[in-house]
Design a protein around this motif. Structure first.
Motif, PDB file in Angstrom:
ATOM      1  N   ILE A 155      12.209 -11.060   0.040  1.00 57.44           N
ATOM      2  CA  ILE A 155      10.751 -11.127  -0.104  1.00 57.44           C
ATOM      3  C   ILE A 155      10.146  -9.726  -0.112  1.00 57.44           C
ATOM      4  CG2 ILE A 155       8.636 -11.942   1.009  1.00 57.44           C
ATOM      5  CD1 ILE A 155      10.292 -14.363   2.019  1.00 57.44           C
ATOM      6  N   LEU A 156      10.653  -8.836   0.717  1.00 60.14           N
ATOM      7  CA  LEU A 156      10.174  -7.454   0.712  1.00 60.14           C
ATOM      8  C   LEU A 156      10.439  -6.779  -0.630  1.00 60.14           C
ATOM      9  CD1 LEU A 156      11.319  -6.381   4.276  1.00 60.14           C
ATOM     10  CD2 LEU A 156       8.943  -6.378   3.473  1.00 60.14           C
ATOM     11  N   ALA A 157      11.589  -7.044  -1.217  1.00 57.72           N
ATOM     12  CA  ALA A 157      11.926  -6.425  -2.497  1.00 57.72           C
ATOM     13  C   ALA A 157      10.988  -6.870  -3.605  1.00 57.72           C
ATOM     14  CB  ALA A 157      13.372  -6.746  -2.874  1.00 57.72           C
ATOM     15  N   VAL A 211      17.710  -4.884  -8.192  1.00 56.94           N
ATOM     16  CA  VAL A 211      18.007  -6.211  -8.735  1.00 56.94           C
ATOM     17  C   VAL A 211      16.724  -6.903  -9.172  1.00 56.94           C
ATOM     18  CG1 VAL A 211      18.846  -8.514  -8.129  1.00 56.94           C
ATOM     19  CG2 VAL A 211      20.165  -6.490  -7.478  1.00 56.94           C
ATOM     20  N   GLU A 212      15.702  -6.821  -8.350  1.00 61.88           N
ATOM     21  CA  GLU A 212      14.425  -7.446  -8.702  1.00 61.88           C
ATOM     22  C   GLU A 212      13.882  -6.882 -10.012  1.00 61.88           C
ATOM     23  OE1 GLU A 212      11.130  -9.967  -8.306  1.00 61.88           O
ATOM     24  OE2 GLU A 212      13.007  -9.954  -7.166  1.00 61.88           O
ATOM     25  N   GLY A 249       7.372  -3.060  -7.567  1.00 66.19           N
ATOM     26  CA  GLY A 249       6.368  -2.380  -8.389  1.00 66.19           C
ATOM     27  C   GLY A 249       5.862  -1.095  -7.773  1.00 66.19           C
ATOM     28  N   THR A 250       6.533  -0.613  -6.744  1.00 66.67           N
ATOM     29  CA  THR A 250       6.115   0.600  -6.045  1.00 66.67           C
ATOM     30  C   THR A 250       7.302   1.552  -5.895  1.00 66.67           C
ATOM     31  OG1 THR A 250       6.702  -0.036  -3.778  1.00 66.67           O
ATOM     32  CG2 THR A 250       4.628  -0.914  -4.662  1.00 66.67           C
ATOM     33  N   THR A 268       0.823  -1.211   0.000  1.00 69.19           N
ATOM     34  CA  THR A 268       0.000   0.000   0.000  1.00 69.19           C
ATOM     35  C   THR A 268       0.859   1.264   0.000  1.00 69.19           C
ATOM     36  OG1 THR A 268      -0.183   0.004   2.426  1.00 69.19           O
ATOM     37  CG2 THR A 268      -1.890  -1.172   1.177  1.00 69.19           C
ATOM     38  N   GLY A 269       2.172   1.096  -0.200  1.00 68.07           N
ATOM     39  CA  GLY A 269       3.061   2.246  -0.321  1.00 68.07           C
ATOM     40  C   GLY A 269       3.596   2.797   0.980  1.00 68.07           C
ATOM     41  N   ARG A 270       3.491   2.028   2.066  1.00 65.31           N
ATOM     42  CA  ARG A 270       3.982   2.498   3.369  1.00 65.31           C
ATOM     43  C   ARG A 270       5.217   1.700   3.789  1.00 65.31           C
ATOM     44  NH1 ARG A 270      -1.766   2.381   6.449  1.00 65.31           N
ATOM     45  NH2 ARG A 270      -1.982   0.577   5.094  1.00 65.31           N
TER      46      ARG A 270
END
Length: 329
Positions: free
Chosen positions: A53-55, A86-87, A60-61, A28-30
């Protein structure tokens, strides 16, 4: 929950509830939950897994860019910028996007910056290893370094050594090395990847996730044939396949706690044991998996690898057969 018959669903966070909360915020962009989570991450192994996993969620944000704008001196934010870069580069390469070269260069610079900002962190070196697969012609000197043993192929050994120096036997670093070898043998039989995976497993200490690495290469070999070669089905029950599965079970699963196990590794081990007809051991691993299914390796045993519903069906059939066989006297 581990023993119920519920239909599983894929969750990249697996049993890591704190990571799941942070992922929801990132989408959600936070970024505050991500910052808090990373500040509380205690081991390099968990740090490596959580940042990866966070990356995948942040790529996409603009959430990491927003974090850096607010806290330009944050070292975790700098590392996450490298992860996201990298992702994006790897996704672009997979889709043959026209910006692949540009994104690759940006990701390399971000990873190099992170390696200097966080000199004790293995993740920037894991990032550089991940990018090595994009150098298919091995034009970069750092991607064709002589191996530590004559039977191994040249490759980004210096990058692997840097990751190993900071976190010995880092799981993702060795998986990235295997992916580099996959890319180099796009139409081959993966002999180099097989050799590397066994070398890594042979040198890994008890309890290391590297004992599971050969199981990934076996799945990749099967996937590349599309499962069309009936003779190849024998490699699931061959003596070496059974030995790999039992070694991973005894050398990793039986020596680790639930918190130390990746759902991906658990799914590969359950698949290998079920495939090798080692049903009592497979049943124990299925119990440990609980609801945390992963599409691979199950998708490779379907007629359509993109059909996740069919992959879940294979998982359920394997779990039911393993548990049924394990209950027999």
């Amino acid at each position: 929950m581990a023993r119920d018959g519920a239909r599983p669903a894929y969750d990249p966070a697996g049993p890591d509830s704190a990571l799941r909360t942070a992922l929801q915020e990132v989408r959600t962009g936070r970024w505050m939950s991500m910052r808090t989570l990373l500040a509380e991450t205690a081991t390099w192994g968990q740090w490596t897994q959580r940042t990866q996993i966070l990356a995948a969620a942040a790529a996409g944000t603009d959430v990491v860019r927003a974090w850096l704008a607010e806290e330009p001196d944050s070292v975790p934010a700098v590392v996450m910028q490298a992860r996201v870069g990298v992702e994006r580069a790897l996704r672009a390469a997979r889709d043959d996007h026209r910006r692949t070269q540009e994104l690759w260069h940006e990701a390399w610079l971000a990873s190099d910056t992170a390696s200097r900002a966080a000199p004790h962190d293995p993740v920037p070196w894991v990032c550089l290893l991940a990018l090595a697969r994009l150098d298919r012609e091995q034009r970069w000197d750092e991607h064709r370094v002589a191996p530590p043993e004559p039977m191994l192929p040249p490759g980004p050994w210096g990058l692997l050594a840097q990751a190993h120096k900071r976190d010995p036997y880092n799981r993702e670093a060795h998986h990235r090395m295997v992916q580099f070898l996959y890319a180099r043998s796009a139409s081959g039989r993966l002999a180099e990847a097989v050799g590397f995976a066994h070398w890594a497993a042979d040198g890994a200490p008890p309890g290391s996730a590297l004992h599971v690495l050969p199981l990934y290469v076996r799945v990749e070999r099967y996937r590349r044939t599309g499962g069309r070669d009936a003779a190849l089905d024998l490699h699931w029950v061959a003596e070496d396949a059974t030995r790999e599965a039992r070694r991973a079970f005894q050398g990793w699963f039986e020596l680790t706690t639930a918190a130390e196990r990746s759902p991906l590794d658990l799914n590969h081990l359950a698949h290998a044991l079920w495939s090798a007809l080692q049903f009592p051991e497979a049943a124990r691993v299925f119990d440990a998996i609980g609801p945390y299914y992963a599409p691979l390796p199950w998708a490779c045993r379907t007629s359509g690898p993109a059909d996740h519903a069919q992959a879940v069906d294979v998982f359920l059939q394997a779990r039911a057969r393993s548990r049924s066989a394990a209950r027999r006297p």
